[in-house]
Design a protein around this motif. Structure first.
Motif, PDB file in Angstrom:
ATOM      1  N   GLY A   1      -3.512   9.312  -4.025  1.00 42.70           N
ATOM      2  CA  GLY A   1      -5.020   9.981  -5.338  1.00 42.70           C
ATOM      3  C   GLY A   1      -6.040   9.163  -5.001  1.00 42.70           C
ATOM      4  O   GLY A   1      -7.479   9.515  -5.019  1.00 42.70           O
ATOM      5  N   PHE A   2      -5.498   7.302  -5.233  1.00 43.35           N
ATOM      6  CA  PHE A   2      -6.477   6.938  -5.148  1.00 43.35           C
ATOM      7  C   PHE A   2      -7.909   6.585  -4.049  1.00 43.35           C
ATOM      8  O   PHE A   2      -8.591   6.330  -3.730  1.00 43.35           O
ATOM      9  N   GLU A   3      -7.396   7.590  -3.009  1.00 39.74           N
ATOM     10  CA  GLU A   3      -8.677   7.289  -1.687  1.00 39.74           C
ATOM     11  C   GLU A   3      -9.078   8.114  -2.402  1.00 39.74           C
ATOM     12  O   GLU A   3     -10.549   8.401  -1.531  1.00 39.74           O
ATOM     13  N   LYS A   4      -9.026   8.473  -3.059  1.00 39.05           N
ATOM     14  CA  LYS A   4     -10.402  10.004  -3.821  1.00 39.05           C
ATOM     15  C   LYS A   4     -11.375   9.041  -4.954  1.00 39.05           C
ATOM     16  O   LYS A   4     -12.506   9.724  -5.194  1.00 39.05           O
ATOM     17  N   LEU A   5     -11.053   8.122  -5.015  1.00 36.19           N
ATOM     18  CA  LEU A   5     -11.626   7.574  -6.389  1.00 36.19           C
ATOM     19  C   LEU A   5     -12.851   6.481  -5.240  1.00 36.19           C
ATOM     20  O   LEU A   5     -12.858   5.753  -4.255  1.00 36.19           O
ATOM     21  N   LYS A   6     -13.554   6.397  -6.494  1.00 36.32           N
ATOM     22  CA  LYS A   6     -14.671   5.468  -6.220  1.00 36.32           C
ATOM     23  C   LYS A   6     -14.566   4.137  -4.831  1.00 36.32           C
ATOM     24  O   LYS A   6     -15.125   3.041  -5.516  1.00 36.32           O
ATOM     25  N   ASN A   7     -14.079   3.575  -6.575  1.00 35.53           N
ATOM     26  CA  ASN A   7     -13.539   1.928  -6.158  1.00 35.53           C
ATOM     27  C   ASN A   7     -11.746   2.233  -5.165  1.00 35.53           C
ATOM     28  O   ASN A   7     -11.233   0.823  -5.115  1.00 35.53           O
ATOM     29  N   PHE A   8     -11.876   2.850  -4.343  1.00 35.56           N
ATOM     30  CA  PHE A   8     -11.346   2.440  -3.268  1.00 35.56           C
ATOM     31  C   PHE A   8     -11.356   1.692  -2.053  1.00 35.56           C
ATOM     32  O   PHE A   8     -13.009   1.856  -2.019  1.00 35.56           O
ATOM     33  N   GLU A   9     -10.749   0.960  -2.015  1.00 38.90           N
ATOM     34  CA  GLU A   9     -10.869  -0.484  -1.176  1.00 38.90           C
ATOM     35  C   GLU A   9      -9.956  -0.256   0.678  1.00 38.90           C
ATOM     36  O   GLU A   9      -9.305  -0.327   0.191  1.00 38.90           O
ATOM     37  N   SER A  10     -10.523   1.005   1.419  1.00 36.45           N
ATOM     38  CA  SER A  10      -9.783   1.030   1.888  1.00 36.45           C
ATOM     39  C   SER A  10      -9.656  -0.510   3.008  1.00 36.45           C
ATOM     40  O   SER A  10      -8.831   0.643   3.912  1.00 36.45           O
ATOM     41  N   ASP A  11     -10.082  -1.538   3.212  1.00 39.52           N
ATOM     42  CA  ASP A  11      -9.347  -2.353   3.665  1.00 39.52           C
ATOM     43  C   ASP A  11      -7.544  -3.359   2.994  1.00 39.52           C
ATOM     44  O   ASP A  11      -6.894  -3.186   4.035  1.00 39.52           O
ATOM     45  N   THR A  12      -8.015  -2.759   1.936  1.00 39.88           N
ATOM     46  CA  THR A  12      -6.665  -3.174   0.824  1.00 39.88           C
ATOM     47  C   THR A  12      -5.710  -2.784   0.980  1.00 39.88           C
ATOM     48  O   THR A  12      -4.699  -3.065   1.774  1.00 39.88           O
ATOM     49  N   LEU A  13      -5.930  -0.744   1.307  1.00 35.05           N
ATOM     50  CA  LEU A  13      -4.467  -0.291   1.766  1.00 35.05           C
ATOM     51  C   LEU A  13      -4.108  -0.224   3.447  1.00 35.05           C
ATOM     52  O   LEU A  13      -3.555  -0.184   3.488  1.00 35.05           O
ATOM     53  N   LYS A  14      -5.244  -0.900   3.471  1.00 35.85           N
ATOM     54  CA  LYS A  14      -4.864  -1.326   5.294  1.00 35.85           C
ATOM     55  C   LYS A  14      -3.821  -2.095   5.954  1.00 35.85           C
ATOM     56  O   LYS A  14      -2.621  -2.682   6.330  1.00 35.85           O
ATOM     57  N   LYS A  15      -4.239  -3.534   4.778  1.00 35.28           N
ATOM     58  CA  LYS A  15      -3.648  -4.516   4.803  1.00 35.28           C
ATOM     59  C   LYS A  15      -1.889  -4.008   4.192  1.00 35.28           C
ATOM     60  O   LYS A  15      -0.707  -4.224   4.766  1.00 35.28           O
ATOM     61  N   VAL A  16      -1.432  -3.389   3.316  1.00 38.51           N
ATOM     62  CA  VAL A  16      -0.595  -2.808   3.520  1.00 38.51           C
ATOM     63  C   VAL A  16      -0.244  -1.870   3.986  1.00 38.51           C
ATOM     64  O   VAL A  16       1.360  -2.292   3.927  1.00 38.51           O
ATOM     65  N   ARG A  17      -0.349  -0.997   4.306  1.00 37.42           N
ATOM     66  CA  ARG A  17       0.242   0.060   5.555  1.00 37.42           C
ATOM     67  C   ARG A  17       0.307  -0.618   6.336  1.00 37.42           C
ATOM     68  O   ARG A  17       1.346  -0.485   7.073  1.00 37.42           O
ATOM     69  N   ASN A  18      -0.274  -1.610   7.058  1.00 38.63           N
ATOM     70  CA  ASN A  18       0.203  -2.245   8.429  1.00 38.63           C
ATOM     71  C   ASN A  18       1.779  -3.192   7.807  1.00 38.63           C
ATOM     72  O   ASN A  18       2.123  -3.179   8.817  1.00 38.63           O
ATOM     73  N   ALA A  19       1.205  -3.709   6.470  1.00 36.16           N
ATOM     74  CA  ALA A  19       2.347  -4.924   6.311  1.00 36.16           C
ATOM     75  C   ALA A  19       3.601  -3.791   6.566  1.00 36.16           C
ATOM     76  O   ALA A  19       4.640  -4.056   6.624  1.00 36.16           O
ATOM     77  N   ALA A  20       3.237  -2.447   5.984  1.00 31.67           N
ATOM     78  CA  ALA A  20       4.837  -1.985   5.814  1.00 31.67           C
ATOM     79  C   ALA A  20       5.158  -1.336   7.636  1.00 31.67           C
ATOM     80  O   ALA A  20       6.284  -0.992   7.396  1.00 31.67           O
ATOM     81  N   VAL A  21       4.433  -0.756   8.132  1.00 31.74           N
ATOM     82  CA  VAL A  21       4.854  -0.744   9.538  1.00 31.74           C
ATOM     83  C   VAL A  21       5.279  -1.696  10.069  1.00 31.74           C
ATOM     84  O   VAL A  21       6.112  -1.468  10.536  1.00 31.74           O
ATOM     85  N   LYS A  22       4.635  -2.835   9.837  1.00 31.88           N
ATOM     86  CA  LYS A  22       5.571  -3.796  10.499  1.00 31.88           C
ATOM     87  C   LYS A  22       7.154  -4.458  10.344  1.00 31.88           C
ATOM     88  O   LYS A  22       7.623  -4.848  10.898  1.00 31.88           O
ATOM     89  N   ALA A  23       6.971  -4.048   8.652  1.00 28.24           N
ATOM     90  CA  ALA A  23       8.833  -4.344   8.161  1.00 28.24           C
ATOM     91  C   ALA A  23       9.989  -3.436   8.377  1.00 28.24           C
ATOM     92  O   ALA A  23      10.839  -3.711   8.357  1.00 28.24           O
ATOM     93  N   VAL A  24       9.067  -2.327   9.168  1.00 30.89           N
ATOM     94  CA  VAL A  24      10.529  -0.973   9.992  1.00 30.89           C
ATOM     95  C   VAL A  24      11.669  -1.514  10.981  1.00 30.89           C
ATOM     96  O   VAL A  24      10.588  -2.256  11.998  1.00 30.89           O
ATOM     97  N   LYS A  25      12.555  -0.921  10.818  1.00 32.80           N
ATOM     98  CA  LYS A  25      13.315  -1.537  11.513  1.00 32.80           C
ATOM     99  C   LYS A  25      13.412  -0.454  12.765  1.00 32.80           C
ATOM    100  O   LYS A  25      13.391   0.740  12.477  1.00 32.80           O
ATOM    101  N   PRO A  26      14.125  -0.926  13.752  1.00 30.99           N
ATOM    102  CA  PRO A  26      14.071   0.172  15.200  1.00 30.99           C
ATOM    103  C   PRO A  26      15.073   1.336  14.347  1.00 30.99           C
ATOM    104  O   PRO A  26      16.607   0.359  13.528  1.00 30.99           O
ATOM    105  N   THR A  27      14.967   2.131  15.561  1.00 33.75           N
ATOM    106  CA  THR A  27      15.808   3.488  14.478  1.00 33.75           C
ATOM    107  C   THR A  27      17.322   3.989  15.630  1.00 33.75           C
ATOM    108  O   THR A  27      17.262   2.964  16.405  1.00 33.75           O
TER     109      THR A  27
END
Length: 382
Positions: free
Chosen positions: A223-249
């Motif tokens: 939902g925060f992606e539709k708010l005016k205070n949305f910081e796309s760079d901050t989300l990108k950082k959070v998402r990239n860190a989460a992607v890096k932490a994933v272990k192979p299946t």
């Protein structure tokens, strides 16, 4: 610093507290069914991305005291809503009250909606559309005896909608409750985990995400992606860190079975769509025929509830058979059953070492912990 409130299924507040600490939240105060906290937007994004048990994360936009409906209307009118979201976004208002003297929540919902639309008209000359089914922005109003809080929802769809499970059979277990039960069971990745009544595979999917370190919000929007205070760079950082932490299946010692072949097929489809089929071993057995896949481990199950007439008698017959299978085959295992049928341990003639009160949606349940101590529960074979 923003003020937030995270909601979760009642009974899982202690787990929510730990997750909020990991998100670097400050001033956390736990209450029934949630916790308030403060932090920057990065904390909010991290909590939405990583919390396994939260249902929604709400950002406070206003608060005050009230005596009547008009006080709440005036309080909502004071807020500069066009600063929060664009008039082109549809919205809805939801009101929740605990011990409020006001009679009609529908009327308050209407008044807050009017206040938001009036404010938009004053500021930009038009008003947002109302959409109660799939709004872009959700506004939540919380009332207690004499004060109100106004929030915008930063989650959007509830956080238990992970974006993984496409199919389900009858009333499935909510994902955040399943994740909470796995935490309460003490199961750790690397330990054998068995769900012998797996249904559409909720416990299995949640266990795979824990084992492979997959953030539950990785495959969805917020939902925060539709708010005016949305910081796309901050989300990108959070998402990239989460992607890096994933272990192979790879296979994770997670096992599921069900007596209903259709359920096994649905669980298989869900795991396949998520790309995690090789992490789990599925089979088609009824509970009493299942063999333990390891010497020790954790068994979790959400047995059918006797909701329909006649089912209670069938369950009363099933429980002793389940107990016999556990005693004969599962010594050394810790078992956990989530059920709204409080007769279960008595009819199984097994004493739970713990009973945790939990709610599956509005349904009051118990999580029974029954430890199958090696040796003592085994029946003598004649």
């Amino acid at each position: 610093m923003n003020q937030y409130f995270a909601t979760c299924p009642r009974g899982l507040e202690a787990i929510l507290l730990e997750e909020l600490k990991q998100a670097n939240a400050r001033d956390i105060k736990v209450t029934d069914g949630g916790a308030s906290f403060s932090g920057e937007l990065s904390v909010c994004y991290h909590a939405n991305m990583h919390s396994r048990v939260a249902t929604r994360i709400l950002m406070q936009v206003g608060r005050g005291k009230y005596l009547n409906e008009d006080d709440i209307f005036q309080g909502a009118l004071k807020i500069n809503w066009p600063n929060w979201f664009d008039v082109k976004h549809s919205m809805m208002v939801k009101v929740t009250a605990v011990r409020s003297p006001l009679k009609s929540l529908e009327f308050i919902t209407l008044r807050v909606k009017d206040a938001i639309c009036d404010r938009f008209r004053q500021s930009v000359g038009s008003r947002p559309n109302i959409d109660t089914r799939e709004p872009d922005v959700r506004v939540h109003v919380y009332l207690n005896a004499d004060s109100y809080q106004l929030y915008v929802d930063t989650s959007g769809d509830p956080l238990y909608q992970r974006g993984n499970r496409k199919n389900s059979i009858e009333a499935p277990l909510r994902e955040n409750l399943a994740a909470g039960i796995l935490r309460l069971s003490g199961w750790q990745p690397g330990q054998a985990l068995l769900d012998p009544m797996c249904g559409s595979g909720t416990f299995l999917l949640e266990a795979v995400m824990i084992a492979l370190n997959i953030a539950p919000g990785l495959n969805r929007h917020f939902g925060f992606e539709k708010l005016k205070n949305f910081e796309s760079d901050t989300l990108k950082k959070v998402r990239n860190a989460a992607v890096k932490a994933v272990k192979p299946t790879s296979f994770q010692g997670i096992y599921g079975s069900d007596m209903d072949l259709r359920a096994v097929r649905v669980a298989k489809q869900n795991l396949e769509m998520a790309g995690w089929l090789e992490a789990v071993q599925l089979s088609h057995w009824e509970f009493t025929k299942v063999s333990p896949p390891a010497e020790t481990g954790v068994l979790v199950a959400n047995p059918p509830y006797g909701v329909r007439i006649g089912e209670e008698d069938t369950l009363a017959e099933l429980y002793p058979q389940m107990a016999a299978a556990l005693k004969q085959k599962f010594s050394g295992w810790n078992t956990y059953f989530l059920t709204s049928d409080l007769r279960m341990p008595k009819l199984m003639r097994l004493s739970p070492s713990k009973k945790t009160l939990l709610y599956n949606g509005p349904l009051e349940c118990r999580l029974f912990e029954i430890k199958m101590v090696a040796g003592s529960n085994r029946k003598q074979v004649p």
